[in-house]
Structure formats: structure tokens, C-alpha cells
Design an enzyme around this catalytic site. Sequence first.
Site, PDB file in Angstrom:
ATOM      1  N   THR A   1       0.869  -1.196   0.000  1.00 55.32           N
ATOM      2  CA  THR A   1       0.000   0.000   0.000  1.00 55.32           C
ATOM      3  C   THR A   1       0.903   1.243   0.000  1.00 55.32           C
ATOM      4  O   THR A   1       1.330   1.684  -1.054  1.00 55.32           O
ATOM      5  CB  THR A   1      -0.973   0.030   1.199  1.00 55.32           C
ATOM      6  OG1 THR A   1      -0.263  -0.216   2.401  1.00 55.32           O
ATOM      7  CG2 THR A   1      -2.065  -0.999   1.038  1.00 55.32           C
TER       8      THR A   1
ATOM      9  N   THR B   1       1.752  -8.766  12.069  1.00 55.80           N
ATOM     10  CA  THR B   1       1.640  -7.488  11.386  1.00 55.80           C
ATOM     11  C   THR B   1       0.781  -7.596  10.156  1.00 55.80           C
ATOM     12  O   THR B   1       0.338  -8.648   9.774  1.00 55.80           O
ATOM     13  CB  THR B   1       2.998  -6.915  10.982  1.00 55.80           C
ATOM     14  OG1 THR B   1       2.783  -5.546  10.661  1.00 55.80           O
ATOM     15  CG2 THR B   1       3.556  -7.610   9.763  1.00 55.80           C
TER      16      THR B   1
END
Lengths: 408, 408
Positions: free
Chosen positions: A156, A193
Site C-alpha cells: 500500500t 503485522t
Amino acid sequence: MAVNLFIPSESDIHPVAGVKIGITEAGIRKANRRDLTVFELAPGTSVAGVFTTNRFRAAPVQVCEAHLATHDGIRALVINTGNANAGTGQVGLEKAQQTCKEAARLLNILPQQVLPFSTGVILEPLPMDRLLGALPAAVNDLSDNNWFNAAHSIMTTDTQPKIVSRQIQLSGKTVTLTGISKGAGMIRPNMATMLGYLATDAGIAPELLRDMCRLAADRSFNRITVDGDTSTNDSFIIMATGQSGVTVESIADPNYNTLLDALVDASRELAQKIVRDAEGATKFMTIQVDDAGSSEEALKVAYAIAHSPLVKTAFFASDPNLGRILCAIGYAGITDLDVTKLRLWLGDVLVAVDGGRNPDYQEEDGQRVMQEAEIVVRVSLGRGQLSETVYTCDFSHEYVTINADYRS
Amino acid sequence: MAVNLFIPSESDIHPVAGVKIGITEAGIRKANRRDLTVFELAPGTSVAGVFTTNRFRAAPVQVCEAHLATHDGIRALVINTGNANAGTGQVGLEKAQQTCKEAARLLNILPQQVLPFSTGVILEPLPMDRLLGALPAAVNDLSDNNWFNAAHSIMTTDTQPKIVSRQIQLSGKTVTLTGISKGAGMIRPNMATMLGYLATDAGIAPELLRDMCRLAADRSFNRITVDGDTSTNDSFIIMATGQSGVTVESIADPNYNTLLDALVDASRELAQKIVRDAEGATKFMTIQVDDAGSSEEALKVAYAIAHSPLVKTAFFASDPNLGRILCAIGYAGITDLDVTKLRLWLGDVLVAVDGGRNPDYQEEDGQRVMQEAEIVVRVSLGRGQLSETVYTCDFSHEYVTINADYRS
């Protein structure tokens, strides 16, 4: 600009037998970028995962947990970027389930054999038409050699792909570990994560893999922080296909420790890559706290330092403003801390002793260490024998720019 | 640039009978700026204080606590800026004591009747020659009408002086409350802030003043945060001279509530001024958490929102990226939070219900609120009846600039 982030060349990435990956452009948020990734896993693959502790667990995280609990062998992963499908309530949950259903139809498996993942903006509706419309192209793209493309297509705000690949020898056979991760902001994993995928062609018994996955996460993704913001979508998955012919059934197995070390090592490298590519990072900082009375108090001190905006901006400026580190140690929450027993090093330079500045400390020595791109801050608490290490980065103008601009 | 920080004109500041203030330039860190302030208090003044919980309590904080415990009437304060005398060990402690001794000699009182305060850089030696050399000039400057100058001379990275002054009627008599505060970074008071001084000419029994001082701090300075960094030097002092002729001896006194309200109100305004002038702040944010099961959990949620760099940068960008607020609520540490009962407002706009986006929410409504300089974020947890409110600011490029440049 990432800090010393090593990107292997495509030819150095070892495919994992039993894992195929397909990628396509779904246009979920932006046009002309690959944003949809499908993993297909061979029958018999063990899969374990750890997920965020954020109470606003994203819809796909909730579906993953449910599907991992059904004990039907997981056979596929579907990962979209551009939209987190988080804070989306019941409708979001149905969309995650619908994604699994359509992937299952295309791959001729059951919906509960699919794990869905989403990453991107929170609180916005996932555009299902685009996702479902693109799934067949991703499935058509499935191949053994797509890890490098996958590392790109899950990004991203990451500026660099994050990928590790290595081989070890177990019982005279070659075992491969290859993995990818993504994440640059909203990073203070508290289980895993957002997102990490590690595959091996070793076989690992499912119960054992669950324990190994948690151990690997606790020594890697659960020890990094960028901004202290635990995401809604954190997910870390280990897949063990067994296709190497080597299988580990229990911790008594002679190959257990070697394989665990390799998994931890690969996980830690994937986790550190997230810090190296953290939003706006110019420095990679290792915060090591020694001589603590408990792991918990060592982590309190390490995270207080790692999260302090004042410490992080001082590192950005390469300014050895070390009082800010002492200040963070002081408010970390150890109410009976005796500061006169504490010592603080910046790299190899002893900065503070006896509750104050080391009389031999010279500002230019601190300045020399601060110029480096990788800096170790070491604290000795003088309270016991336990140590913990946390990895973080500095706090720059670029972080503000990225996070003031992202989304708008 | 401070956010709506009201600075009264000098003529609107009411002196407090029994308080004299003197100011001078000691050149502690920088030349040509007033950096040394002395308060002289009339005999019979009650003084109470609350101080930082940071384990690296600065030397002057330790001396303040010792002197307040001796029960000799406090008769003077000495405040220097430019150096915090923190992380300075035994030598720092001796310097704080030496400051008291010299001020006592000049004012003909006892050293334990003096409270010392320091603010500025941590871990650097306090230049005693300059401080002691300038003390006589500060004492010579003592006058009734120096509050405005004092508000300037205690500033460090503050861009504006912070001062409140008001009068109330008690038992037909006029009672004055005037106070000053300073602080812009390293602000997450956990007892009080760095630094606040509030004086009144009401008389207050010493034991009662201690309780009122703690109550006032808990409703003001202990409810603000800029960067989550609890300083080593936080100090908040209330002085009650009794010179108005009105004295409050116990909570049964008919004037107790009115006086407490006035003290809390003045303290809150002083505390809010610190947030309004916070390093780089462009927005003043009120985080109100309602319907909590306990004050503690309300504060957890409020501080998680107030400390999130992602929330703070979104406010800086005036971007209603509200998923970041939900995310912060989710990781605030309420492990049994039921997100489906949660509601979130931005100003008067209901943003989230039932664990997701309010179906009626329009992006332009959020955008409208985000353009304001003062924004209220309100969360209803749906768990009980308790509320807490925390005040904070956004996170801008200017914060990074200030903290990367400060000191170097």
C-alpha cells in the site's frame, strides 16, 4: 526512502513446492496497479496464523479465525489492497464470506478452505463488483514463480517490496522458506503485522505449526513498531506444504530447532523490512533493554523509547538529545525504577550512568553514532537478567506528509 | 501559531495581594532573554504542589517535594528556563539546593522556605554562576504587577505567554485568582504539567489546599497531552495568601465549592493554553469519552485517540479519515469492548454506529467539521455511565521541524 532494505533479485527467490500464486489488477482503489493476489496451496498443507488484538478486528480477520478453527485444510488465500474492509460491520463480514465463496467456486474447494485478507483504508465499503470481477484473472495467473510479483501486489504505502527466500538442509534434504510482508504505517503489531506470509515445503504437524507460528511472531512482528498504532488487519500466516519430503511432527523431532530458527529468522527479516520501509523512515533503530526484572518491564521501556515522538524526531535530526531517552525510560511505567542503577549506551558510547550523564561522555561521540543509518540504543536497567529487543525507526517530515496526504 | 489562545491585555491582569514577582536575564542558555523568575510570598501563605511521576524526576522537583514536606511556610519560588537540571544526578541536586540557599539569603528566609523549578534541556549541567549571579537582579525587580512579564519569562518553545486572571465574590468580598503556565512539547502531565503557577488571595488551610491542588490538577493539567511524553520537570503549584480576608478552612465551608470551581476553571484554562500553543499545533481537539464502565477505561480510549500519530496527522490534513479513530479505540486496551455498541461523533456528526459506518454519514459532513480549528471527538462506549475528557492537538510538519531543531 527505505533504510538498507535488501531486495533479492528475482532469480534468487526459491519457489515453494505446493504453493502457486496469481496476481491481477482489480482496480479496488486505484487503476493500473496489481492489487489482488491469490495463493493456492496443495492438499495436505498445514496453515497457522496469528491476528491483530485490535477490538475493531477487520471482517477478513474474523473470517480467517473462523475458517482456521474449522479444521478443514486451508487451500487458498485471497488478498486485496486498497481497502481494509474494517469498521464495516455485518455487511463487511458478508463481503469477506462472499469472497471466499467465489474463490472456492473457481478453485473447486470449500469456502471455509479459503482465508481472506484486506489492507488499505478503514471504514469504507469494499467494492465487491471489482474484486469478484477480477478473481478469475488472478486464478488464471496461478504459477509457481510469482513470489516477487506478490510482494509488489500486496503493497500500500510501502515504497519497496519485502521478500525473503532461503534454503536449509534437514535430514540431507533441501527445505525452502520463502515469504513476503507489507506495511509501513499503522504498525505496532500485537499478534502479527499487516501482512506477512511465510511458506515452507517442510511438513509441520498442524498443532505444532500453530505454536511455531506464535513463537515466530513473538520474536519478529511482535517486536516492531513504527507509530504505535496497532492495525485492525494485522495477519501473519505460515504455510507448510510438506512437499520437500521432510516433516516435523513434534518438538522432540531432531529437526525442530533448526526449522524453528529458520522460521524465526525469516520472520524477523520480513518484520524488520517493514521498519526499514516505514513511512518517512531515515533511520533503523534497535532498542535493546537488558538486565530487566521481567520481559514485560523490558518491553515497557523499549516501547516507551520507540514510541516517543521526541526521541524519534531527535534521531531524524541526528541530534544526540539523549535526555529525551532518559525521560522516556522514566515514564515507561516502572514505578520502583532506581535510576541510579541505570546505564544507557548509544551504539558503543556509554552516555548515562548513576542517574545522570556519564562524566566521560563527549557530545562528539554521540554525534558520530547519530550520523549512522542503523543505530542501537541499549539500556541496562540493573534489576535482573531479562532482555528484550524492539525495532523501530525515526519520525520525519515525510511521515507527516504521507499521513496527511494518504487517502485525500 | 497558537490555536485561539486568548492573551489578556496587561491591564486586565489582577495582581494577587501577598505575591510579588521579579524577573531578570541570567543568560542560562540564550542571551538577551528573560529566563529567571522569583516569586516572593507573604508570611502565612499556604502552598501546595503536584509533580511529575517520571522516575527521572528532575533535581528541583525532588527539592520541591522535600521542602513542601518540612511544614515551614514556603515563602519563595525560583524558576529558571533554558536548562531542566534533570538527569544530572547528585551534582544537580546540590545545585538546586544551592539555588534555594542563595535566594533565602537574599530574601532573609530559610532555604527550605524556597521552591526551585527548572525547565529546558535535559541531561546538561545547570550553569550555576549565571543563575546565582543574576538572582540579586531578580530580587531587586520584585513587584506586585509582574505577572505578565513572568508569563513571558518562563517560556521555552512556547510561542505565546499563558496567563489567566479572574475575580469572584465570596462572602461579599472580592477574591482574585491569577496564574501562569508554560509548556508546548514533552506534554503528557501525569500529576501536573511543566509548569503551572496559580495564586489566590483567598486563605486556604494547608491540608485542604493540598487536596484542592490535586483535584484541580486532575481536572486540568492531568487531562492534556501533546505528544504523550511525560516530562521530568512537571510541576503545578497553588499559592493561597489569605490577604483578601476570606479564608476557607474545610470542605464544609459554604465558600468551598465556589472557590474549588474557580481554581479548577482557572487551572483548566491554563492547561488548555498549553495545548493551544503546542508545538506545531493547528487544531485544538477535545476528546470526550462517554458511557464508560470506569474512568480508567474512558481515559484509555481518550489517550489512545489523542496519542495516535495517524489520527493527529489526519486532523492536521483536515481529512475525516475516521477509520483511524476507530482503530485507536480498538487497540486502547479494553479487551472485552463490544464494538457493535460503540458510537462515534465528529462534532455534531454521527460517524459510526453498530461497529461500522453510520449509513447516513456523508463525507462532506465530516469534511465540514474537520475544517474547524476546534473539534470535539465524542465516543460513546455503551458500557456504563462514566465520562472523561482529554484535550490535545494535531501533529504537523512544524512539530517535526521544532523537535528536530530544538537544541541543535
